[in-house]
Design an enzyme around this catalytic site. Structure first.
Site, short mmCIF file in Angstrom:
data_model
loop_
_atom_site.label_atom_id
_atom_site.label_comp_id
_atom_site.label_asym_id
_atom_site.label_seq_id
_atom_site.Cartn_x
_atom_site.Cartn_y
_atom_site.Cartn_z
N LYS A 91 0.76 -1.16 -0.16
CA LYS A 91 0.02 0.02 -0.04
C LYS A 91 0.87 1.19 0.21
O LYS A 91 1.78 1.60 0.92
CB LYS A 91 -0.81 0.10 1.22
O1 G3P Z 1 -9.17 2.29 4.31
C1 G3P Z 1 -8.86 3.44 4.78
C2 G3P Z 1 -9.65 3.51 6.01
O2 G3P Z 1 -8.90 2.91 6.83
C3 G3P Z 1 -9.79 4.93 6.48
O3 G3P Z 1 -11.01 4.95 7.27
O4 G3P Z 1 -12.59 5.76 8.75
O5 G3P Z 1 -10.28 6.12 9.12
O6 G3P Z 1 -11.51 7.33 6.97
P1 G3P Z 1 -11.32 6.18 7.84
#
Ligand code: G3P
Length: 218
Positions: A87
């Site tokens: 990633k």
């Molecule tokens: O895959 C990316 C993700 O983990 C981010 O999620 O909820 O932190 O915006 P969030």
């Protein structure tokens, strides 16, 4: 549509896998920190544990933000297990690194994507997956699902093989909306995956079936 789970929590990964619908896992440095995993050696061990729990791609993120560092870390990560996908953040050195990795048969997930232009660069560099962050765009009054749809259309129009992996999914409705715009993958919290199951008519219907069965069978 493929379902990935967006967590580094082994119990949640196991639960999603046991449901029988899990196609892979995505992690990021915040999710690893949430599990209290520190130090490169422990992080590597944790990625291997995740890979041993699921059949499918497991995204492991580089910490370096310079080209050489990303290449070095990416090579270490893919050496851990054949299912690891590197990633890489969508910055200039990241796009260069993705180009290097794709030219050398190493699969990548271009992360922190917030625009069609970024997704175009990721595809041109040969990313395996591109991760538009749906919830974080919604957080700033933009339309995360619309971006997923635009990227899907662009990739189909130009025939890019890069898969659109909708990330930062916060709830069940996001998953359905990503289905509607043709995302290849949604990476979701376990709660959102389980939320797909919920319907009051299923619960009341099942209760009725069991009550009727009991009436004649005791
Ligand atoms: O895959 C990316 C993700 O983990 C981010 O999620 O909820 O932190 O915006 P969030």
């Amino acid at each position: 549509m493929k379902f990935f789970i967006d967590t580094a929590n082994l119990a949640q990964i196991k639960e999603a896998h046991e449901l029988g619908v899990l196609d892979g896992v995505t992690t990021n440095p915040s999710l690893m920190a949430k599990e209290g995993i520190s130090g490169v050696e422990n992080q590597h061990k944790h990625y291997v544990e995740i890979c041993n729990l699921v059949q499918g791609d497991v995204s492991a993120e580089v910490i370096a933000t310079d080209y050489e560092g990303m290449i070095r870390e990416g090579k270490e990560l893919v050496a851990l297990h054949p299912n690891i996908v590197v990633k890489v953040p969508c910055i200039a050195d990241g796009i260069r690194a993705i180009k290097y990795f794709s030219s050398n048969g190493i699969r990548t997930n271009c992360t922190l994507v917030f625009s069609t232009g970024q997704a175009l660069l990721a595809a041109k560099a040969g990313a395996t997956y591109v991760s538009p962050f749906v919830g974080r765009l919604d957080d700033v009054s933009e339309n995360g699902v619309a971006l997923v749809g635009e990227i899907v259309e662009m990739y189909r129009y130009y025939d890019y093989p890069t898969q659109v992996l909708a990330a930062s999914i916060r709830h069940t409705r996001h998953i359905i909306q990503c289905v509607e715009v043709g995302a290849d993958v949604a990476t979701c919290p376990l709660s959102a995956i389980k939320g797909l199951l919920k319907h009051p008519l299923t619960d009341s219907g099942l209760a009725q079936f069991l009550a009727d069965y009991k009436k004649v069978n005791g």
